[in-house]
Design a protein around this motif. Structure first.
Motif, PDB file in Angstrom:
ATOM      1  N   UNK A 164      -9.577 -10.867   6.503  1.00  0.00           N
ATOM      2  CA  UNK A 164      -9.552  -9.724   5.073  1.00  0.00           C
ATOM      3  C   UNK A 164      -8.615 -10.836   5.010  1.00  0.00           C
ATOM      4  N   UNK A 165      -8.690 -10.341   4.641  1.00  0.00           N
ATOM      5  CA  UNK A 165      -7.931 -11.638   2.918  1.00  0.00           C
ATOM      6  C   UNK A 165      -8.360 -12.717   2.427  1.00  0.00           C
ATOM      7  N   UNK A 166      -9.122 -13.442   3.254  1.00  0.00           N
ATOM      8  CA  UNK A 166     -10.211 -14.540   3.518  1.00  0.00           C
ATOM      9  C   UNK A 166     -11.246 -14.252   2.598  1.00  0.00           C
ATOM     10  N   UNK A 167     -11.841 -13.257   3.682  1.00  0.00           N
ATOM     11  CA  UNK A 167     -13.464 -12.215   3.194  1.00  0.00           C
ATOM     12  C   UNK A 167     -13.080 -11.823   1.888  1.00  0.00           C
ATOM     13  N   UNK A 168     -11.881 -11.211   1.334  1.00  0.00           N
ATOM     14  CA  UNK A 168     -11.960 -10.782   0.395  1.00  0.00           C
ATOM     15  C   UNK A 168     -11.964 -11.621  -0.973  1.00  0.00           C
ATOM     16  N   UNK A 169     -11.445 -12.680  -1.212  1.00  0.00           N
ATOM     17  CA  UNK A 169     -11.172 -13.824  -2.147  1.00  0.00           C
ATOM     18  C   UNK A 169     -11.731 -14.872  -1.674  1.00  0.00           C
ATOM     19  N   UNK A 170     -13.209 -14.459  -0.600  1.00  0.00           N
ATOM     20  CA  UNK A 170     -13.652 -15.802  -0.664  1.00  0.00           C
ATOM     21  C   UNK A 170     -13.005 -17.168  -0.042  1.00  0.00           C
ATOM     22  N   UNK A 171     -12.110 -17.434   0.267  1.00  0.00           N
ATOM     23  CA  UNK A 171     -11.898 -18.824   0.243  1.00  0.00           C
ATOM     24  C   UNK A 171     -11.385 -19.181   1.677  1.00  0.00           C
ATOM     25  N   UNK A 172     -11.686 -19.492   2.530  1.00  0.00           N
ATOM     26  CA  UNK A 172     -12.261 -19.981   3.549  1.00  0.00           C
ATOM     27  C   UNK A 172     -10.889 -21.541   3.758  1.00  0.00           C
ATOM     28  N   UNK A 173     -10.445 -21.921   3.217  1.00  0.00           N
ATOM     29  CA  UNK A 173     -10.063 -23.121   2.969  1.00  0.00           C
ATOM     30  C   UNK A 173      -8.956 -23.837   4.225  1.00  0.00           C
ATOM     31  N   UNK A 174      -8.707 -24.464   4.444  1.00  0.00           N
ATOM     32  CA  UNK A 174      -7.729 -24.662   5.163  1.00  0.00           C
ATOM     33  C   UNK A 174      -6.821 -24.593   4.779  1.00  0.00           C
ATOM     34  N   UNK A 175      -6.364 -25.724   3.067  1.00  0.00           N
ATOM     35  CA  UNK A 175      -4.976 -25.391   2.259  1.00  0.00           C
ATOM     36  C   UNK A 175      -4.485 -23.942   2.267  1.00  0.00           C
ATOM     37  N   UNK A 176      -5.747 -23.104   2.212  1.00  0.00           N
ATOM     38  CA  UNK A 176      -5.084 -21.602   1.429  1.00  0.00           C
ATOM     39  C   UNK A 176      -4.903 -20.758   3.434  1.00  0.00           C
ATOM     40  N   UNK A 177      -5.404 -21.206   4.480  1.00  0.00           N
ATOM     41  CA  UNK A 177      -4.990 -20.810   5.723  1.00  0.00           C
ATOM     42  C   UNK A 177      -3.510 -21.082   5.577  1.00  0.00           C
ATOM     43  N   UNK A 178      -3.363 -22.185   5.071  1.00  0.00           N
ATOM     44  CA  UNK A 178      -2.007 -23.007   5.405  1.00  0.00           C
ATOM     45  C   UNK A 178      -0.814 -21.911   4.501  1.00  0.00           C
ATOM     46  N   UNK A 179      -1.269 -21.791   3.528  1.00  0.00           N
ATOM     47  CA  UNK A 179      -0.437 -21.216   2.764  1.00  0.00           C
ATOM     48  C   UNK A 179       0.148 -18.859   3.159  1.00  0.00           C
ATOM     49  N   UNK A 180      -0.948 -18.649   3.584  1.00  0.00           N
ATOM     50  CA  UNK A 180      -0.663 -17.750   4.793  1.00  0.00           C
ATOM     51  C   UNK A 180       0.023 -17.649   5.766  1.00  0.00           C
ATOM     52  N   UNK A 181      -0.211 -18.613   6.343  1.00  0.00           N
ATOM     53  CA  UNK A 181       0.454 -19.254   7.685  1.00  0.00           C
ATOM     54  C   UNK A 181       2.916 -19.655   7.009  1.00  0.00           C
ATOM     55  N   UNK A 182       2.165 -20.040   5.896  1.00  0.00           N
ATOM     56  CA  UNK A 182       3.837 -20.137   5.456  1.00  0.00           C
ATOM     57  C   UNK A 182       4.267 -18.776   5.157  1.00  0.00           C
ATOM     58  N   UNK A 183       3.556 -18.265   4.842  1.00  0.00           N
ATOM     59  CA  UNK A 183       3.628 -16.458   4.352  1.00  0.00           C
ATOM     60  C   UNK A 183       3.957 -15.838   5.290  1.00  0.00           C
ATOM     61  N   UNK A 184       3.987 -15.888   6.537  1.00  0.00           N
ATOM     62  CA  UNK A 184       3.095 -15.159   7.942  1.00  0.00           C
ATOM     63  C   UNK A 184       5.015 -14.967   8.127  1.00  0.00           C
TER      64      UNK A 184
END
Length: 291
Positions: free
Chosen positions: A178-198
């Motif tokens: 949902x966050x990726x949709x909101x910011x329109x960013x589906x990149x690996x690096x952004x997903x990785x930052x979300x993983x580190x923040x989980x």
């Protein structure tokens, strides 16, 4: 009133009679796309007709869309091709109106093809893809929540992003998607930052290469999420005003151009306001808002 852009029926033309409207790269026959098209034509045949325009003035049959298909058919020894005749000479619109297939849609199509009885070996030849690669595409969504698949169904998501999401539990996957949709960013690096923040309790096992989280790192990633959300809001505002501002620019440019085309106004400006004439000339030469 509806204006049709193409004739109702496809027409067969000789390949030698079709004229290219763009220059293909010298090494286009080595490209993955060309090899897939050629393999698909050899195994399945032509699925999408070539789009052409008939120039009655120069007596030319011009290719609007399908240059690689035409070359692949020639290489396969074909002499004729089925074509759709366009009523307008527009080489941009046909391609811009095509919705490119996403990973999720591709996986569904491959599964349906296999379930309908098509051997995976034949599918491999048609797609110019190894059997292992096809099996990998089938497995790419294993471990992804159905809700996330539904959210991402019409978006182009990198394969690496799915692999990172798999390291999270379903609820966290949904939150991140949902966050990726909101910011329109589906990149690996952004997903990785979300993983580190989980939080650890929302992870599946211990993620690979995940560094030990610290309070400072978590704070930085929280700020990153807020900043990206704000960027998304600002982008949306720009999208809402861009069309109106572009229209205003065209109107202003047209009006200024009409003034400068008037000899009397031009002479007066040259005599009394040369600095203003310079600025008006600059405005009339602006091609976009970026300028």
């Amino acid at each position: 009133m509806i204006n049709y852009c193409f004739h109702n029926d496809a027409v067969v033309f000789k390949l030698e009679s079709l004229m290219h409207t763009k220059t293909l790269p010298s090494n286009f026959r080595l490209s993955t796309k060309y090899l897939q098209i050629k393999s698909s034509l050899a195994e399945v045949g032509l699925v999408e007709p070539v789009v052409i325009f008939i120039d009655s003035v120069k007596n030319h049959v011009k290719i609007i869309d399908g240059h690689l298909r035409v070359e692949a058919l020639k290489d396969l020894g074909e002499k004729k091709v089925k074509c759709l005749i366009s009523s307008v000479y527009d080489t941009f619109t046909p391609n811009s109106r095509v919705n490119r297939i996403t990973i999720i849609q591709e996986q569904r199509m491959i599964k349906e093809a296999l379930n309908s009885g098509i051997p995976i070996e034949k599918l491999s030849l048609a797609l110019n893809m190894s059997v292992d690669a096809i099996k990998g595409k089938i497995r790419v969504l294993n471990g992804i929540s159905p809700e996330v698949i539904n959210i991402f169904s019409n978006h182009h998501i990198p394969k690496a992003t799915f692999y990172i999401l798999k390291q999270m539990k379903p609820m966290r996957q949904i939150e991140c998607s949902a966050l990726m949709i909101n910011v329109e960013n589906f990149s690996r690096n952004f997903a990785l930052s979300l993983l580190h923040n989980t939080p650890p309790n929302l992870l599946v096992g211990k993620p690979e290469n995940l560094e030990t989280d610290t309070a400072g790192r978590r704070k930085m990633l929280d700020r990153l999420e807020r900043e990206m959300a704000q960027v998304h809001v600002d982008t949306q505002k720009l999208k809402e005003t861009y069309g109106v501002n572009t229209l205003r620019l065209v109107i202003v440019k047209t009006h200024i151009a009409s003034l400068l085309e008037n000899p009397k106004i031009l002479q007066w400006l040259l005599k009394h306001k040369p600095e203003l004439l310079t600025e008006l000339n600059k405005i009339s030469n602006i091609n976009s808002l970026d300028d």
